[in-house]
Write a protein that holds these residues in place. Structure first.
Motif, PDB file in Angstrom:
ATOM      1  N   LEU A   1      33.720  10.858   2.200  1.00  0.00           N
ATOM      2  CA  LEU A   1      34.757  11.764   2.704  1.00  0.00           C
ATOM      3  C   LEU A   1      34.641  11.963   4.210  1.00  0.00           C
ATOM      4  O   LEU A   1      35.652  12.038   4.916  1.00  0.00           O
ATOM      5  CB  LEU A   1      34.691  13.112   1.984  1.00  0.00           C
TER       6      LEU A   1
ATOM      7  N   LEU B   1      44.525  11.713  -6.116  1.00  0.00           N
ATOM      8  CA  LEU B   1      44.508  12.198  -4.737  1.00  0.00           C
ATOM      9  C   LEU B   1      43.942  11.118  -3.818  1.00  0.00           C
ATOM     10  O   LEU B   1      44.439  10.908  -2.701  1.00  0.00           O
ATOM     11  CB  LEU B   1      43.681  13.482  -4.632  1.00  0.00           C
ATOM     12  N   SER B   2      42.921  10.424  -4.280  1.00  0.00           N
ATOM     13  CA  SER B   2      42.348   9.335  -3.500  1.00  0.00           C
ATOM     14  C   SER B   2      43.374   8.230  -3.278  1.00  0.00           C
ATOM     15  O   SER B   2      43.450   7.650  -2.183  1.00  0.00           O
ATOM     16  CB  SER B   2      41.110   8.770  -4.211  1.00  0.00           C
TER      17      SER B   2
ATOM     18  N   LEU C   1      34.742   7.556  -8.653  1.00  0.00           N
ATOM     19  CA  LEU C   1      35.529   8.607  -9.298  1.00  0.00           C
ATOM     20  C   LEU C   1      35.889   8.240 -10.738  1.00  0.00           C
ATOM     21  O   LEU C   1      36.092   9.125 -11.573  1.00  0.00           O
ATOM     22  CB  LEU C   1      36.810   8.875  -8.499  1.00  0.00           C
TER      23      LEU C   1
ATOM     24  N   ARG D   1      35.261   4.275  -3.210  1.00  0.00           N
ATOM     25  CA  ARG D   1      35.191   5.632  -3.761  1.00  0.00           C
ATOM     26  C   ARG D   1      35.918   5.743  -5.100  1.00  0.00           C
ATOM     27  O   ARG D   1      35.507   6.503  -5.979  1.00  0.00           O
ATOM     28  CB  ARG D   1      35.764   6.641  -2.754  1.00  0.00           C
TER      29      ARG D   1
ATOM     30  N   VAL E   1      42.217  14.430   2.691  1.00  0.00           N
ATOM     31  CA  VAL E   1      40.752  14.406   2.704  1.00  0.00           C
ATOM     32  C   VAL E   1      40.195  15.824   2.645  1.00  0.00           C
ATOM     33  O   VAL E   1      39.214  16.097   1.926  1.00  0.00           O
ATOM     34  CB  VAL E   1      40.236  13.663   3.955  1.00  0.00           C
TER      35      VAL E   1
ATOM     36  N   ASP F   1      28.936  13.800  -0.854  1.00  0.00           N
ATOM     37  CA  ASP F   1      29.595  13.156  -1.987  1.00  0.00           C
ATOM     38  C   ASP F   1      28.640  13.053  -3.178  1.00  0.00           C
ATOM     39  O   ASP F   1      27.708  12.260  -3.146  1.00  0.00           O
ATOM     40  CB  ASP F   1      30.077  11.764  -1.595  1.00  0.00           C
TER      41      ASP F   1
ATOM     42  N   ARG G   1      41.427  13.897  -9.136  1.00  0.00           N
ATOM     43  CA  ARG G   1      40.804  13.513  -7.870  1.00  0.00           C
ATOM     44  C   ARG G   1      41.027  12.035  -7.561  1.00  0.00           C
ATOM     45  O   ARG G   1      41.126  11.644  -6.397  1.00  0.00           O
ATOM     46  CB  ARG G   1      39.304  13.816  -7.911  1.00  0.00           C
TER      47      ARG G   1
ATOM     48  N   TRP H   1      41.608  18.383   1.280  1.00  0.00           N
ATOM     49  CA  TRP H   1      41.843  18.838  -0.096  1.00  0.00           C
ATOM     50  C   TRP H   1      40.782  18.239  -1.017  1.00  0.00           C
ATOM     51  O   TRP H   1      40.231  18.939  -1.889  1.00  0.00           O
ATOM     52  CB  TRP H   1      43.240  18.429  -0.524  1.00  0.00           C
ATOM     53  N   ALA H   2      40.486  16.955  -0.836  1.00  0.00           N
ATOM     54  CA  ALA H   2      39.464  16.313  -1.667  1.00  0.00           C
ATOM     55  C   ALA H   2      38.106  16.970  -1.470  1.00  0.00           C
ATOM     56  O   ALA H   2      37.344  17.167  -2.434  1.00  0.00           O
ATOM     57  CB  ALA H   2      39.391  14.825  -1.334  1.00  0.00           C
TER      58      ALA H   2
ATOM     59  N   GLN I   1      35.892  18.859  -4.262  1.00  0.00           N
ATOM     60  CA  GLN I   1      34.541  18.343  -4.478  1.00  0.00           C
ATOM     61  C   GLN I   1      33.477  19.402  -4.217  1.00  0.00           C
ATOM     62  O   GLN I   1      32.335  19.260  -4.637  1.00  0.00           O
ATOM     63  CB  GLN I   1      34.329  17.137  -3.547  1.00  0.00           C
TER      64      GLN I   1
END
Length: 405
Positions: free
Chosen positions: A266, A205-206, A318, A314, A373, A385, A202, A375-376, A380
């Motif tokens: 997000l 991905l961010s 993470l 963020r 986003v 969040d 994750r 996908w995140a 999640q």
């Protein structure tokens, strides 16, 4: 907010001015050093590449240092690079100083963000990041135009001297405001421990979202002056004012994003990237009309920078056990977008699609960021969040500042 956070923002302002000021200095540099404008433009690419490489490299190299020591040392190298650059007898020396300065600036970014996050309680982390990042936005509003004006009256070397002097002032302020030393009760983190903390899908991905988001902003900004004069038809004298308008929108976006990023990271990214995609597409469509373009430039700054606090803060939620390397790698991700997106814009222009085509490139990159986003959010399990309140820093992290105790 602790004084140290404002001082860190000052450091980003002084060094960030150098990052972007070359766009206004290229003609003078090219004429003085007897090189072409495209060759002079490679100095911008050199700085961006130095940022990509330097952020994680310098974070690792300074990991065992007290943060104030690292910040001051990196600023000293940056000042030295600009002094040598101001005295450069030719293009190769100036090129080398841009790379060295970028390495130091990248390291400063990573350590500065980590220091700001550690200096405040959980509820204020996003605002602290927004304030530090706001130094760069202020550089685009004040520093870059001032450097351009100074170069017009006193030559491009004067702008380098000014950046060196301002960064020296920032260095002294860092010595005064940022606590030094290290708490003996908190042993220094090892490189291996930080790397273990980075091993999260994750998180990467961010980083991809960061690259797409900043690339979507910078591709249009890089060619905005040419778009305004060649397509919209504005006189060159109006360009600095329109660029400042973009910066005003960016500052407003940072302030708004700093308030929403902690609890709605997000969602902030989704709305910001969506707005950026729409504003970029509209700019490409109405690029010939002055009034809509001015409105859209303001909205581009707003939508482009409202995501910045969420992108910056963020990654710490993470990977809370990699407080230095995680921020430095995020800085590298920003500069991946800063390096590749203008290249894509240049390819679109060279293909004959015109300056307005770069806004379409920006819209496409923003759309890819939106996909990231989404996908995140799926990974999640929703838009709320669970990382909004970062876990307490583990005992193995660096010294806690008095404000964080």
């Amino acid at each position: 907010m602790p004084l140290a956070v404002y001082v860190l923002a000052l450091g980003i302002f002084t060094q960030g001015t150098s990052e972007f000021m070359l766009s206004g200095l290229l003609p003078g540099i090219a004429a003085d050093l007897d090189v072409s404008i495209p060759d002079a433009g490679l100095l911008i690419s050199a700085f961006a590449i130095g940022m990509v490489v330097g952020a994680p490299l310098l974070a690792i190299a300074t990991l065992r240092w007290p943060r104030r020591t690292a910040l001051v040392a990196l600023q000293a190298v940056f000042v030295a690079g600009h002094v040598v650059g101001a005295l450069a007898p030719g293009y190769p020396v100036l090129f080398a100083t841009r790379v060295v300065s970028a390495l130091a600036y990248a390291g400063f970014w990573g350590v500065a963000v980590a220091t700001a996050v550690a200096a405040v309680p959980a509820a204020a982390k996003s605002r602290a990041v927004a304030l530090v990042a706001g130094g760069l936005t202020l550089a685009t509003i004040v520093g870059v135009p001032a450097g351009t004006v100074l170069s017009q009256f006193s030559g491009w070397r004067a702008a380098f001297w000014a950046v060196a002097a301002a960064t020296t002032v920032s260095l002294v302020c860092t010595l005064i405001a940022v606590p030094g030393g290290r708490d003996a009760a908190e042993p220094v983190r090892s490189v291996r421990a930080e790397l273990r903390g980075m091993a999260r899908p994750r998180l990467w991905l961010s980083y991809a979202i960061t690259a797409f988001a900043f690339g979507a902003v910078i591709v249009t900004f890089s060619y905005l002056a040419s778009l305004l004069t060649e397509v919209t038809g504005l006189a060159e004298g109006w360009v600095p004012a329109v660029l400042a308008l973009f910066g005003v929108g960016g500052m407003a976006g940072l302030l708004l994003g700093g308030r929403t990023a902690r609890e709605h990271a997000l969602a902030t990214l989704g709305w910001g990237l969506g707005g950026l995609a729409v504003a970029s597409a509209l700019l490409a469509v109405v690029a010939h009309a002055v009034v809509p373009v001015l409105v859209l430039v303001l909205l581009l700054g707003l939508a482009g920078y409202v995501t910045n606090p969420a992108l910056q803060s963020r990654v710490f939620t993470l990977a809370p056990d990699a407080p230095t390397l995680v921020g430095a790698t995020n800085t590298a991700a920003f500069n991946v977008g800063n390096t590749l997106a203008p290249m894509l814009g240049g390819l679109a222009i060279d293909a004959g699609y015109g300056y307005a085509s770069v806004a379409w490139v920006g819209a496409g990159l923003a759309a890819l960021g939106c996909a990231g986003v989404l996908w995140a959010a799926r990974l999640q399990g929703g838009w709320s969040d669970p990382d909004a309140a970062p876990a307490p820093r583990p005992a193995a992290t660096r010294r806690a500042t008095p404000a964080h105790r």
